[in-house]
Scaffold this active site. Sequence first.
Site, mmCIF file in Angstrom:
data_model
loop_
_atom_site.group_PDB
_atom_site.id
_atom_site.type_symbol
_atom_site.label_atom_id
_atom_site.label_comp_id
_atom_site.label_asym_id
_atom_site.label_seq_id
_atom_site.Cartn_x
_atom_site.Cartn_y
_atom_site.Cartn_z
ATOM 1 C CD GLN A 1 35.379 -97.834 -79.986
ATOM 2 O OE1 GLN A 1 35.050 -98.408 -80.894
ATOM 3 N NE2 GLN A 1 34.634 -97.758 -78.788
ATOM 4 C CB SER B 1 36.204 -104.203 -75.031
ATOM 5 O OG SER B 1 34.752 -104.533 -74.879
ATOM 6 N N GLY B 2 35.621 -107.550 -75.212
ATOM 7 C CA GLY B 2 34.626 -108.708 -76.057
ATOM 8 C C GLY B 2 33.718 -108.113 -77.010
ATOM 9 C CG HIS B 3 31.054 -104.731 -75.165
ATOM 10 N ND1 HIS B 3 30.157 -103.679 -75.493
ATOM 11 C CD2 HIS B 3 31.775 -104.381 -74.399
ATOM 12 C CE1 HIS B 3 30.523 -102.646 -74.867
ATOM 13 N NE2 HIS B 3 31.544 -103.044 -74.052
ATOM 14 C CG ASN C 1 35.858 -93.360 -77.029
ATOM 15 O OD1 ASN C 1 36.932 -93.002 -76.756
ATOM 16 N ND2 ASN C 1 34.723 -93.037 -76.336
ATOM 17 C CB ALA D 1 38.136 -101.922 -72.458
ATOM 18 C CB THR D 2 36.081 -100.398 -67.692
ATOM 19 O OG1 THR D 2 35.530 -99.441 -68.684
ATOM 20 C CG2 THR D 2 36.226 -99.526 -66.591
ATOM 21 C CB CYS E 1 31.234 -93.807 -70.871
ATOM 22 S SG CYS E 1 31.905 -95.187 -71.630
ATOM 23 C CB THR F 1 35.273 -119.046 -61.190
ATOM 24 O OG1 THR F 1 35.444 -119.368 -59.787
ATOM 25 C CG2 THR F 1 34.807 -119.862 -61.878
#
EC number: 2.8.1.7
Length: 410
Positions: free
Chosen positions: A188, A208-210, A160, A80-81, A334, A248
Amino acid sequence: MNQQLKNLTLPIYMDYQSTTPIDPRVMEAMLPYFTTKFGNPHSRSHSFGWEAENAVENARSMIAKLIGADSKEIIFTSGATESNNLVIKGIAKFYGNKKNHIITLVSEHKCVLNACRYLEQEGIKITYLPIKPNGIIDLEILKNAITDQTLLVSVMAVNNEIGVIQPLREIGKICRERSVFFHSDIAQGFGKIPINVNEYNIDLASISGHKIYGPKGIGALYIRKKPRVRVTPLINGGGQERGMRSGTLPTPLIVGFGIAAEISYNEMEKDAQHVNYLFDRFLNNIYSRIPEVYLNGDKDQRYKGNLNLSFAGVEGESIILAIKDLAVSSGSACTSASLEPSYVLRSIGISEELAHTSIRFGIGRFTTEQEIDYAVNLICSKIDKLRKLSPLWEMMQEGIDLKKIKWTAH
């Protein structure tokens, strides 16, 4: 408390806003793409490449489905960043000659705020809107801030730090009426609350994936095709991802991200019921046993996996040390290395003293009722001890206004 320890693994993870554990189903789906299915998805001349490309496109479709988008509108990024930077810098670079004004909130994620500060040095005008004491945007202030030079409004879906949900539908309506692009950092909220980019008139969204029980290092950007939104890429190279993000693609991470999105799509309601139940159990027990505890952010208009609590009279850092069996944070991951009070809490009008006493507790898919009860008992006993040791708490009980105390420097 010893009785409770029988089936518990310590420390208990309660920092779901900073990251989530990988769902075992996600891990299982990823493994073949690290071993036998290792092809480059951009290799068009053999079956290894075709297999990887199919896996990538299936994941893209699943991520798009979760927000009501077309799969061609999803661009893969590292997180996301990167997505936020690509939107804010990329849109300013593409349209900057025509319009030079961007609007955001003072409570946005640091990567949005810092990307905006970078643009200010490039001559783009940025307006940082205040938020109400409950953490929500004031729509009238937004309407008045938009000018004929406004290019973009960027407002996150779920904060967040304090978990409040912004009124995306209303913001999107205002932006569409004024012909302004609307970007939302939905990291979020993605997979946790219903978000439909067409219903909400969202033109760009960072994902974001995580944060959804997927792997770290993978994210996405939704970019609307009709009416078309253009961004100048940050990364130049082989022209992958429709020229917007060369490099890639990491097939195993994308497969994991796609499966995580599919699970969230199928289980969102179940997850929400689980989280809401544990939120109420946690908060009601804390409130009934500890005086002067405050929930930061609107109680109802929030994602309930986020409890940001202020415990008057006790430093947040000392609470974290006292409850080391709980993995929690003060502020966002962060900025938690900084001893400054959270800028998000200050922006909702919380005093510096109270902001310093705040802890963010995260509840997620794998949190159990037993863990919540253990956490409540631990917090209550430790807060009680810390307050007995705290001269600030003593002064507050005596009715002394801490703001009027003159501290002596040593």
